[in-house]
Structure formats: structure tokens, C-alpha cells
Design a protein around this motif. Structure first.
Motif, PDB file in Angstrom:
ATOM      1  N   GLY B  71       0.815  -1.219   0.000  1.00 36.05           N
ATOM      2  CA  GLY B  71       0.000   0.000   0.000  1.00 36.05           C
ATOM      3  C   GLY B  71       0.845   1.264   0.000  1.00 36.05           C
ATOM      4  N   ALA B  72       1.865   1.297   0.852  1.00 35.55           N
ATOM      5  CA  ALA B  72       2.730   2.477   0.918  1.00 35.55           C
ATOM      6  C   ALA B  72       3.470   2.666  -0.396  1.00 35.55           C
ATOM      7  CB  ALA B  72       3.725   2.335   2.076  1.00 35.55           C
ATOM      8  N   LEU B  73       3.995   1.585  -0.946  1.00 30.76           N
ATOM      9  CA  LEU B  73       4.761   1.672  -2.196  1.00 30.76           C
ATOM     10  C   LEU B  73       3.910   2.250  -3.321  1.00 30.76           C
ATOM     11  CD1 LEU B  73       7.286   1.023  -3.878  1.00 30.76           C
ATOM     12  CD2 LEU B  73       6.323  -1.258  -4.261  1.00 30.76           C
ATOM     13  N   ALA B  74       2.701   1.716  -3.496  1.00 35.83           N
ATOM     14  CA  ALA B  74       1.828   2.196  -4.580  1.00 35.83           C
ATOM     15  C   ALA B  74       1.478   3.668  -4.388  1.00 35.83           C
ATOM     16  CB  ALA B  74       0.565   1.338  -4.643  1.00 35.83           C
ATOM     17  N   ALA B  75       1.167   4.046  -3.146  1.00 35.31           N
ATOM     18  CA  ALA B  75       0.752   5.433  -2.886  1.00 35.31           C
ATOM     19  C   ALA B  75       1.910   6.408  -3.093  1.00 35.31           C
ATOM     20  CB  ALA B  75       0.216   5.543  -1.456  1.00 35.31           C
ATOM     21  N   ILE B  76       3.115   6.022  -2.656  1.00 33.94           N
ATOM     22  CA  ILE B  76       4.276   6.912  -2.791  1.00 33.94           C
ATOM     23  C   ILE B  76       4.664   7.049  -4.269  1.00 33.94           C
ATOM     24  CG2 ILE B  76       6.731   7.188  -2.262  1.00 33.94           C
ATOM     25  CD1 ILE B  76       6.132   5.637   0.397  1.00 33.94           C
ATOM     26  N   VAL B 121      -1.941   5.689   5.319  1.00 31.84           N
ATOM     27  CA  VAL B 121      -0.853   5.760   6.309  1.00 31.84           C
ATOM     28  C   VAL B 121       0.492   5.874   5.592  1.00 31.84           C
ATOM     29  CG1 VAL B 121       0.423   4.404   8.032  1.00 31.84           C
ATOM     30  CG2 VAL B 121      -2.071   4.590   8.179  1.00 31.84           C
ATOM     31  N   GLY B 122       0.691   5.059   4.555  1.00 30.20           N
ATOM     32  CA  GLY B 122       1.954   5.087   3.827  1.00 30.20           C
ATOM     33  C   GLY B 122       2.210   6.427   3.171  1.00 30.20           C
ATOM     34  N   TYR B 123       1.194   6.948   2.504  1.00 30.38           N
ATOM     35  CA  TYR B 123       1.372   8.194   1.754  1.00 30.38           C
ATOM     36  C   TYR B 123       1.657   9.378   2.691  1.00 30.38           C
ATOM     37  CZ  TYR B 123       0.360  12.110  -1.354  1.00 30.38           C
ATOM     38  OH  TYR B 123       0.457  13.270  -2.074  1.00 30.38           O
ATOM     39  N   TYR B 124       0.819   9.535   3.695  1.00 23.43           N
ATOM     40  CA  TYR B 124       0.963  10.724   4.550  1.00 23.43           C
ATOM     41  C   TYR B 124       2.153  10.612   5.509  1.00 23.43           C
ATOM     42  CZ  TYR B 124      -3.197  12.657   2.508  1.00 23.43           C
ATOM     43  OH  TYR B 124      -4.088  13.172   1.603  1.00 23.43           O
ATOM     44  N   TYR B 126       4.944   9.067   4.743  1.00 24.93           N
ATOM     45  CA  TYR B 126       6.120   9.318   3.886  1.00 24.93           C
ATOM     46  C   TYR B 126       6.326  10.823   3.686  1.00 24.93           C
ATOM     47  CZ  TYR B 126       9.006   9.612  -0.323  1.00 24.93           C
ATOM     48  OH  TYR B 126       9.991   9.939  -1.220  1.00 24.93           O
ATOM     49  N   HIS B 127       5.288  11.512   3.297  1.00 26.48           N
ATOM     50  CA  HIS B 127       5.449  12.942   3.006  1.00 26.48           C
ATOM     51  C   HIS B 127       5.686  13.756   4.273  1.00 26.48           C
ATOM     52  CE1 HIS B 127       5.025  12.928  -1.304  1.00 26.48           C
ATOM     53  NE2 HIS B 127       4.094  12.007  -1.163  1.00 26.48           N
ATOM     54  N   GLY B 128       5.081  13.338   5.394  1.00 27.18           N
ATOM     55  CA  GLY B 128       5.340  14.029   6.660  1.00 27.18           C
ATOM     56  C   GLY B 128       6.784  13.854   7.101  1.00 27.18           C
ATOM     57  N   LEU B 129       7.267  12.613   7.024  1.00 26.58           N
ATOM     58  CA  LEU B 129       8.654  12.348   7.431  1.00 26.58           C
ATOM     59  C   LEU B 129       9.652  12.978   6.465  1.00 26.58           C
ATOM     60  CD1 LEU B 129       8.209   8.646   8.515  1.00 26.58           C
ATOM     61  CD2 LEU B 129       9.032  10.499   9.983  1.00 26.58           C
ATOM     62  N   LEU B 130       9.307  12.966   5.168  1.00 22.31           N
ATOM     63  CA  LEU B 130      10.216  13.561   4.190  1.00 22.31           C
ATOM     64  C   LEU B 130      10.351  15.069   4.425  1.00 22.31           C
ATOM     65  CD1 LEU B 130      11.924  12.806   1.707  1.00 22.31           C
ATOM     66  CD2 LEU B 130       9.957  13.407   0.285  1.00 22.31           C
ATOM     67  N   ALA B 131       9.235  15.705   4.750  1.00 24.64           N
ATOM     68  CA  ALA B 131       9.282  17.137   5.031  1.00 24.64           C
ATOM     69  C   ALA B 131      10.116  17.422   6.282  1.00 24.64           C
ATOM     70  CB  ALA B 131       7.868  17.682   5.207  1.00 24.64           C
ATOM     71  N   ALA B 132      10.036  16.515   7.247  1.00 24.72           N
ATOM     72  CA  ALA B 132      10.739  16.732   8.510  1.00 24.72           C
ATOM     73  C   ALA B 132      12.216  16.372   8.430  1.00 24.72           C
ATOM     74  CB  ALA B 132      10.069  15.928   9.626  1.00 24.72           C
ATOM     75  N   THR B 133      12.531  15.285   7.720  1.00 22.43           N
ATOM     76  CA  THR B 133      13.912  14.776   7.745  1.00 22.43           C
ATOM     77  C   THR B 133      14.652  15.017   6.428  1.00 22.43           C
ATOM     78  OG1 THR B 133      13.329  12.581   6.881  1.00 22.43           O
ATOM     79  CG2 THR B 133      13.157  12.913   9.271  1.00 22.43           C
ATOM     80  N   ARG B 134      13.919  15.173   5.315  1.00 25.68           N
ATOM     81  CA  ARG B 134      14.464  15.303   3.964  1.00 25.68           C
ATOM     82  C   ARG B 134      15.318  14.084   3.577  1.00 25.68           C
ATOM     83  NH1 ARG B 134      12.945  20.311   2.925  1.00 25.68           N
ATOM     84  NH2 ARG B 134      13.980  20.605   0.947  1.00 25.68           N
ATOM     85  N   ARG B 135      14.987  12.938   4.157  1.00 25.34           N
ATOM     86  CA  ARG B 135      15.715  11.705   3.849  1.00 25.34           C
ATOM     87  C   ARG B 135      14.726  10.703   3.236  1.00 25.34           C
ATOM     88  NH1 ARG B 135      19.161  10.105   9.050  1.00 25.34           N
ATOM     89  NH2 ARG B 135      19.890   8.495   7.607  1.00 25.34           N
ATOM     90  N   VAL B 136      14.934  10.419   1.956  1.00 22.55           N
ATOM     91  CA  VAL B 136      13.995   9.574   1.211  1.00 22.55           C
ATOM     92  C   VAL B 136      13.970   8.153   1.775  1.00 22.55           C
ATOM     93  CG1 VAL B 136      13.554   8.491  -1.027  1.00 22.55           C
ATOM     94  CG2 VAL B 136      14.121  10.919  -0.899  1.00 22.55           C
ATOM     95  N   ASN B 137      15.143   7.550   1.952  1.00 25.66           N
ATOM     96  CA  ASN B 137      15.183   6.153   2.388  1.00 25.66           C
ATOM     97  C   ASN B 137      14.534   5.973   3.759  1.00 25.66           C
ATOM     98  OD1 ASN B 137      16.516   5.652   0.042  1.00 25.66           O
ATOM     99  ND2 ASN B 137      18.490   5.179   0.969  1.00 25.66           N
ATOM    100  N   LEU B 138      14.882   6.855   4.679  1.00 26.55           N
ATOM    101  CA  LEU B 138      14.312   6.767   6.027  1.00 26.55           C
ATOM    102  C   LEU B 138      12.794   6.943   5.975  1.00 26.55           C
ATOM    103  CD1 LEU B 138      14.674   6.709   9.160  1.00 26.55           C
ATOM    104  CD2 LEU B 138      14.806   9.205   9.044  1.00 26.55           C
ATOM    105  N   SER B 139      12.341   7.920   5.213  1.00 23.83           N
ATOM    106  CA  SER B 139      10.909   8.204   5.133  1.00 23.83           C
ATOM    107  C   SER B 139      10.153   7.048   4.494  1.00 23.83           C
ATOM    108  CB  SER B 139      10.676   9.488   4.338  1.00 23.83           C
ATOM    109  OG  SER B 139      11.370  10.563   4.915  1.00 23.83           O
ATOM    110  N   ALA B 140      10.712   6.501   3.411  1.00 21.51           N
ATOM    111  CA  ALA B 140      10.037   5.397   2.723  1.00 21.51           C
ATOM    112  C   ALA B 140      10.032   4.139   3.587  1.00 21.51           C
ATOM    113  CB  ALA B 140      10.724   5.116   1.384  1.00 21.51           C
ATOM    114  N   PHE B 141      11.144   3.884   4.276  1.00 21.68           N
ATOM    115  CA  PHE B 141      11.194   2.697   5.145  1.00 21.68           C
ATOM    116  C   PHE B 141      10.159   2.810   6.261  1.00 21.68           C
ATOM    117  CE2 PHE B 141      12.532   0.240   8.775  1.00 21.68           C
ATOM    118  CZ  PHE B 141      12.916  -0.970   8.208  1.00 21.68           C
ATOM    119  N   ALA B 142      10.141   3.971   6.931  1.00 17.78           N
ATOM    120  CA  ALA B 142       9.195   4.159   8.040  1.00 17.78           C
ATOM    121  C   ALA B 142       7.754   4.111   7.553  1.00 17.78           C
ATOM    122  CB  ALA B 142       9.480   5.489   8.735  1.00 17.78           C
ATOM    123  N   ALA B 143       7.511   4.682   6.363  1.00 16.95           N
ATOM    124  CA  ALA B 143       6.152   4.662   5.811  1.00 16.95           C
ATOM    125  C   ALA B 143       5.717   3.222   5.519  1.00 16.95           C
ATOM    126  CB  ALA B 143       6.094   5.507   4.539  1.00 16.95           C
ATOM    127  N   GLY B 144       6.628   2.432   4.947  1.00 14.76           N
ATOM    128  CA  GLY B 144       6.312   1.028   4.684  1.00 14.76           C
ATOM    129  C   GLY B 144       6.038   0.268   5.971  1.00 14.76           C
TER     130      GLY B 144
END
Lengths: 110, 212
Positions: B71-76, B121-124, B126-144
Motif C-alpha cells: 500500500g505504501a509503495l503504490a501510494a508513494i 498511512v503510507g502516503y501521509y 512518507y510525506h510528513g517524514l520527508l518534510a521533517a527529515t528530507r531523507r527519502v530512504n528513512l521516510s520510505a522505510f518508516a512509511a512502509g
């Protein structure tokens, strides 16, 4: 990568994953099944799953349905090659479904 | 996480189907408005990939295995939680009707958990964490990870209402197992996101997101 190559590469990768799934997938129950076994008393929370443990699904009054290819299999006679064929059929069906729906509903590219 | 028919009374399954149908209708509106012809091949490959990788259970310890939900992967990748609802709905319909993976009366609740809750959950996250950390891998992992664990906890509440699981033991067991399975979900989400962004940067542009 152009769209045609992307789809071809994606289907090949998906079929390779299907082969891996048939030969390498863990036989252990998934998270929901493990939880059901814990609730049934057939597994401890942190212990291994007993080989004969089965999730009880014979509940009176619940809907029952016989799917076309249960357990991603064409039947015992086909063995693991049948499972690869079943999964590959599912992969192609997903691609065809998406293309069919998009042909009906998606808008043209700008 | 595919709830079978036996785990839920039919009337409750119908209620979840009704809720799921609202989100399926909204996802079809997303298809009509947002999915142009350039995205169709990627959507098709994502759907096929999520379908097959859900059949590939990996061992996660404690006598349990797990697989990607997606779900997170498809949404991101497709930039909308409704993309996850659309793809996961189709995957779950094919899995349930043809392969007997997940029930028919419980297909609505499975779409609600894996497609709707997982996608949103995955989409929001990811974008919340990306805005806060600016780290794609961390945000995508946590979102997944979150898109695996939170739907699992939702399933416990639904199965508690159904009288199938006790609430406390269900939350502990499902939470524990899916906290481990979520590591697979997070890892595959990162790898797949990177792979897709490398072959179709016109659709998935990670560098723009980080520097925006």
C-alpha cells in the motif's frame, strides 16, 4: 526506459519473483495466521509453529467459497511448475486488468 | 493479513464492503482524473509486482513469515493514496476470487485494511517524514513499516468486534509479528521506490522531492 520495455521487464521480474516464491517461500504461517494459532492455543507467542498446527476455519454460519485455483496451484498433479503457471497467469491477468480499466477510464497523455 | 471468510460474520463483512466501495469509487475517480496514459504501464507493473510478491513469504522469526503488502509503495510511487486503493483492490479481488487468498465476504475489510489504511498511512507518513527529515530512504522505510503495522492493528480491532480474537492478546501478537514483517515492507518499499525512480524519473522524481 520506454513504456513497452518497462512492461516487458516488469513482467519478467514478476515471473522471476513467482519462481522464487514457489521454491523459496517460507512455509511458516503469516502474521495473521500465527496470531490465530496463538489465540487457538496451538502456538506460543514467541515459539516456533508446530508442524501440524492449522488455523481453524470451520466456523458455522460463515460464508464458504471454492476458488478456481486455491493456494496458487493447478492441483497436485501439476506440482511446483503448476504453481509457477498459476502465479504467472495471475501476473498477466493483473496487467490485462489494469490496461483494460485504463482504456475505459484513463485520460489521454497531455 | 488476508482475513478469511471464517473469521468474520457475514453482516459485519457487508458493512466493511460498503465502506470499501466508497473508497473504490473514489479510487476510480482518481483513475479518471489523474492516471493518464503515461502512467498506465507503471500502474500495471506495480499491480503485477504487488500481486506476486504477496505470494512470497519470507521468514521473520518467532515461527512466522511475512510478505510485502504494497500500500505504501503504490501510494508513494503514484503520488496518491487512492492509487493504493485502486491497485490493492484489484490485487485482492484476483487473489480472493481466483486463488482463495482472503475471503469473499471479508474482501471489503481486506481492501479497507491493506488498500485504504495502508495507502493513506503510507502516503501521509512518507510525506510528513520527508518534510521533517528530507531523507527519502528513512521516510520510505518508516512509511512502509507503519503501513504494515497499523493495518494489522486495525485488523485486530475488527476481529475483536467479530468475536474472533481477544483484544489484548490479538494486539500483542499481531503487533509483534507485524513489527517484524514491517521491516520487510519497509525494506522492499525503499528498494522498489529507488528502482522505479531510476527507470521512470519522469513519473517518480525523488531528487525533486528532497530539494523542493
Amino acid at each position: 526506459m520506454d513504456s513497452r520495455r518497462l512492461v516487458a521487464a516488469g513482467i519478467v521480474l514478476a515471473i522471476l519473483i513467482a519462481i522464487g516464491a514457489v521454491y523459496l517461500a517460507s512455509p511458516a504461517p503469516d502474521g495473521l495466521e500465527s496470531t490465530a494459532l496463538v489465540v487457538q492455543g496451538d502456538k506460543t507467542l514467541t515459539g516456533d509453529t508446530p508442524p501440524d498446527a492449522e488455523v481453524r476455519e470451520d466456523v458455522a454460519g460463515r460464508f464458504t467459497f471454492e476458488s478456481l485455483l486455491p493456494d496458487y496451484s493447478l492441483g497436485d498433479a501439476w506440482g511446483k511448475p503448476g504453481e509457477i503457471l498459476a502465479l504467472s497467469g495471475g501476473i498477466l491477468l493483473m496487467v490485462l486488468l489494469i490496461y483494460g480499466i485504463s482504456r475505459l477510464m484513463a485520460r489521454p497523455a497531455k | 493479513m488476508h482475513i478469511p471468510d471464517a473469521f468474520m460474520p457475514i453482516p459485519q463483512g457487508i458493512i466493511y464492503w460498503a465502506i470499501a466501495l466508497v473508497f473504490i469509487a473514489l479510487s476510480l475517480r482518481w483513475v479518471r482524473q489523474e492516471m493518464d496514459e503515461t502512467k498506465v504501464p507503471l500502474v500495471a507493473i506495480l499491480a503485477a509486482g504487488i500481486f506476486v510478491i504477496q505470494a512470497f513469504n519470507l521468514p521473520v522469526a518467532l515461527g512466522t513469515s511475512g510478505h510485502l503488502v504494497g500500500g505504501a509503495l503504490a501510494a508513494i510511487v503514484l503520488g496518491s493514496p487512492f492509487a493504493a486503493v485502486f491497485i490493492l483492490s484489484l490485487v485482492l479481488i484476483v487473489q480472493g476470487v481466483i486463488f482463495g487468498d482472503g475471503g469473499i465476504t471479508t474482501m471489503g475489510v481486506n481492501i479497507l485494511n491493506m488498500g485504504v489504511i495502508g495507502g493513506f498511512v503510507g502516503y501521509y507518513s512518507y510525506h510528513g517524514l520527508l518534510a521533517a527529515t528530507r531523507r527519502v530512504n528513512l521516510s520510505a522505510f518508516a512509511a512502509g513499516w507503519l503501513a504494515c503495522v497499523i493495518p494489522a492493528l486495525a485488523a485486530v480491532v475488527e476481529l475483536w468486534i467479530a468475536g474472533t480474537f481477544p483484544l489484548n492478546l490479538g494486539l500483542v501478537a499481531m503487533g509483534l509479528y507485524h513489527a517484524l514483517i514491517g521491516i520487510i515492507e519497509g525494506g522492499i518499499t525503499v528498494v522498489a521506490l529507488r528502482l522505479i525512480a531510476s527507470v521512470r524519473p519522469d513519473i517518480v522524481n525523488i531528487s525533486n522531492e528532497v530539494t523542493a
